[in-house]
Design a protein around this motif. Structure first.
Motif, PDB file in Angstrom:
ATOM      1  N   ALA A 112      -8.658  12.310  -2.799  1.00 58.83           N
ATOM      2  CA  ALA A 112      -9.344  12.557  -1.475  1.00 58.83           C
ATOM      3  C   ALA A 112      -8.194  12.871  -0.261  1.00 58.83           C
ATOM      4  CB  ALA A 112     -10.179  11.323  -1.074  1.00 58.83           C
ATOM      5  N   VAL A 113      -7.266  11.934  -0.313  1.00 56.34           N
ATOM      6  CA  VAL A 113      -6.204  12.098   0.623  1.00 56.34           C
ATOM      7  C   VAL A 113      -5.528  13.371   0.248  1.00 56.34           C
ATOM      8  CG1 VAL A 113      -3.961  11.179   1.383  1.00 56.34           C
ATOM      9  CG2 VAL A 113      -5.978   9.697   1.131  1.00 56.34           C
ATOM     10  N   ARG A 114      -5.121  13.556  -0.925  1.00 53.10           N
ATOM     11  CA  ARG A 114      -4.637  14.879  -0.928  1.00 53.10           C
ATOM     12  C   ARG A 114      -5.342  16.078  -0.649  1.00 53.10           C
ATOM     13  NH1 ARG A 114      -3.533  19.085  -5.259  1.00 53.10           N
ATOM     14  NH2 ARG A 114      -5.249  18.148  -6.713  1.00 53.10           N
ATOM     15  N   PHE A 115      -6.477  16.273  -0.694  1.00 52.51           N
ATOM     16  CA  PHE A 115      -7.141  17.495  -0.208  1.00 52.51           C
ATOM     17  C   PHE A 115      -7.731  17.444   1.237  1.00 52.51           C
ATOM     18  CE2 PHE A 115      -8.238  17.900  -4.905  1.00 52.51           C
ATOM     19  CZ  PHE A 115      -7.833  19.090  -4.719  1.00 52.51           C
ATOM     20  N   TYR A 116      -7.965  16.062   1.839  1.00 51.92           N
ATOM     21  CA  TYR A 116      -7.994  15.954   3.052  1.00 51.92           C
ATOM     22  C   TYR A 116      -6.534  16.437   3.810  1.00 51.92           C
ATOM     23  CZ  TYR A 116     -12.390  13.100   3.441  1.00 51.92           C
ATOM     24  OH  TYR A 116     -13.511  12.621   3.511  1.00 51.92           O
ATOM     25  N   ARG A 117      -5.460  15.984   3.245  1.00 45.52           N
ATOM     26  CA  ARG A 117      -4.088  16.581   3.940  1.00 45.52           C
ATOM     27  C   ARG A 117      -3.966  18.157   3.934  1.00 45.52           C
ATOM     28  NH1 ARG A 117      -0.535  12.669   1.936  1.00 45.52           N
ATOM     29  NH2 ARG A 117      -0.718  11.723   4.067  1.00 45.52           N
ATOM     30  N   LEU A 118      -4.434  18.658   2.665  1.00 51.02           N
ATOM     31  CA  LEU A 118      -4.174  20.097   2.533  1.00 51.02           C
ATOM     32  C   LEU A 118      -5.374  20.802   3.684  1.00 51.02           C
ATOM     33  CD1 LEU A 118      -4.430  20.628  -1.423  1.00 51.02           C
ATOM     34  CD2 LEU A 118      -2.655  20.849   0.131  1.00 51.02           C
ATOM     35  N   GLN A 127      -8.508  16.067   9.600  1.00 47.46           N
ATOM     36  CA  GLN A 127      -7.510  15.270  10.425  1.00 47.46           C
ATOM     37  C   GLN A 127      -8.327  13.872  10.556  1.00 47.46           C
ATOM     38  OE1 GLN A 127      -6.787  18.122  13.181  1.00 47.46           O
ATOM     39  NE2 GLN A 127      -5.214  18.863  12.460  1.00 47.46           N
ATOM     40  N   ASN A 128      -9.231  13.965  11.253  1.00 49.66           N
ATOM     41  CA  ASN A 128     -10.025  12.820  11.459  1.00 49.66           C
ATOM     42  C   ASN A 128     -10.120  11.855  10.293  1.00 49.66           C
ATOM     43  OD1 ASN A 128     -11.699  11.242  13.478  1.00 49.66           O
ATOM     44  ND2 ASN A 128     -13.400  11.386  11.818  1.00 49.66           N
ATOM     45  N   ASN A 129     -10.823  12.511   9.250  1.00 49.30           N
ATOM     46  CA  ASN A 129     -11.072  11.676   7.978  1.00 49.30           C
ATOM     47  C   ASN A 129      -9.707  11.241   7.282  1.00 49.30           C
ATOM     48  OD1 ASN A 129     -13.516  12.119   8.594  1.00 49.30           O
ATOM     49  ND2 ASN A 129     -14.256  12.993   6.572  1.00 49.30           N
ATOM     50  N   LEU A 130      -8.818  11.772   7.500  1.00 47.72           N
ATOM     51  CA  LEU A 130      -7.431  11.477   6.957  1.00 47.72           C
ATOM     52  C   LEU A 130      -6.927  10.057   7.618  1.00 47.72           C
ATOM     53  CD1 LEU A 130      -5.137  12.047   4.796  1.00 47.72           C
ATOM     54  CD2 LEU A 130      -4.322  13.780   6.403  1.00 47.72           C
ATOM     55  N   ILE A 150      -5.365   4.158   7.930  1.00 47.63           N
ATOM     56  CA  ILE A 150      -5.348   2.696   8.346  1.00 47.63           C
ATOM     57  C   ILE A 150      -5.809   1.564   7.180  1.00 47.63           C
ATOM     58  CG2 ILE A 150      -6.820   1.222   9.762  1.00 47.63           C
ATOM     59  CD1 ILE A 150      -7.331   4.007  11.649  1.00 47.63           C
ATOM     60  N   SER A 151      -6.525   2.291   6.415  1.00 49.21           N
ATOM     61  CA  SER A 151      -6.974   0.999   5.453  1.00 49.21           C
ATOM     62  C   SER A 151      -5.932   0.818   4.122  1.00 49.21           C
ATOM     63  CB  SER A 151      -8.378   1.611   4.865  1.00 49.21           C
ATOM     64  OG  SER A 151      -8.238   2.732   4.243  1.00 49.21           O
ATOM     65  N   GLY A 152      -5.070   1.931   4.059  1.00 51.30           N
ATOM     66  CA  GLY A 152      -4.172   1.782   2.717  1.00 51.30           C
ATOM     67  C   GLY A 152      -4.938   2.340   1.667  1.00 51.30           C
ATOM     68  N   MET A 153      -5.967   3.006   1.598  1.00 50.61           N
ATOM     69  CA  MET A 153      -7.066   3.581   0.544  1.00 50.61           C
ATOM     70  C   MET A 153      -6.413   4.895  -0.002  1.00 50.61           C
ATOM     71  SD  MET A 153     -10.452   2.146   1.302  1.00 50.61           S
ATOM     72  CE  MET A 153     -11.476   2.241  -0.390  1.00 50.61           C
ATOM     73  N   GLY A 154      -5.608   4.900  -0.929  1.00 45.25           N
ATOM     74  CA  GLY A 154      -4.949   6.222  -1.280  1.00 45.25           C
ATOM     75  C   GLY A 154      -3.675   6.540  -0.925  1.00 45.25           C
ATOM     76  N   VAL A 155      -3.294   5.713   0.079  1.00 44.55           N
ATOM     77  CA  VAL A 155      -1.916   6.048   0.463  1.00 44.55           C
ATOM     78  C   VAL A 155      -1.357   4.755   1.149  1.00 44.55           C
ATOM     79  CG1 VAL A 155      -2.247   8.538   1.398  1.00 44.55           C
ATOM     80  CG2 VAL A 155      -2.787   6.602   2.947  1.00 44.55           C
ATOM     81  N   PRO A 156       0.039   4.735   1.313  1.00 41.78           N
ATOM     82  CA  PRO A 156       0.404   3.364   2.190  1.00 41.78           C
ATOM     83  C   PRO A 156      -0.313   3.155   3.457  1.00 41.78           C
ATOM     84  CG  PRO A 156       2.401   4.663   1.035  1.00 41.78           C
ATOM     85  CD  PRO A 156       1.112   5.335   1.110  1.00 41.78           C
ATOM     86  N   ALA A 179      -1.804   7.473  11.233  1.00 45.07           N
ATOM     87  CA  ALA A 179      -3.400   7.358  11.606  1.00 45.07           C
ATOM     88  C   ALA A 179      -3.496   8.060  12.924  1.00 45.07           C
ATOM     89  CB  ALA A 179      -3.907   6.157  11.269  1.00 45.07           C
ATOM     90  N   ALA A 180      -2.651   7.391  13.590  1.00 40.34           N
ATOM     91  CA  ALA A 180      -2.866   7.911  15.172  1.00 40.34           C
ATOM     92  C   ALA A 180      -2.426   9.392  15.221  1.00 40.34           C
ATOM     93  CB  ALA A 180      -1.958   7.051  16.068  1.00 40.34           C
TER      94      ALA A 180
END
Length: 99
Positions: A53-59, A69-72, A77-83, A89-90
């Motif tokens: 999810a993070v990979r595709f949100y980032r693309l 950008q908002n969903n990424l 913040i939570s560390g789900m899928g990324v450090p 996040a900001a």
């Protein structure tokens, strides 16, 4: 993909939606990347996978799609899928607001 996701004119089928989103996501279409990311978050039509999810949100975010950008920012913040990275996040929230 949207027709299959929503069942508009075709039987509702999250797997088919994911397949079509994947086709356009691979071709660089930001909204397809965003929609596929949302399916990876929910686990609808694809196995739940926050890293994907993070990979595709980032693309999609890199192409300027404010919703991506908002969903990424949330996984940052939570560390789900990324450090976990509040600064990142900001940054994504600021990019989304500027759209």
């Amino acid at each position: 993909g949207i027709c299959y996701r929503d069942g508009t004119g075709v039987p509702q089928d999250d797997r088919e939606a994911a397949r079509f989103y994947g086709l356009v996501a691979e071709r660089g279409y930001a909204k397809g990347q965003y929609n596929l990311a949302t399916l990876f978050v929910s686990g609808k039509g694809v196995p739940q996978d926050y890293a994907e999810a993070v990979r595709f949100y980032r693309l999609a975010a890199e192409q300027g799609l404010a919703a991506a950008q908002n969903n990424l920012a949330t996984p940052c913040i939570s560390g789900m899928g990324v450090p976990r990275d509040i600064g990142e996040a900001a940054r994504y929230y600021r990019l989304a607001v500027r759209q």
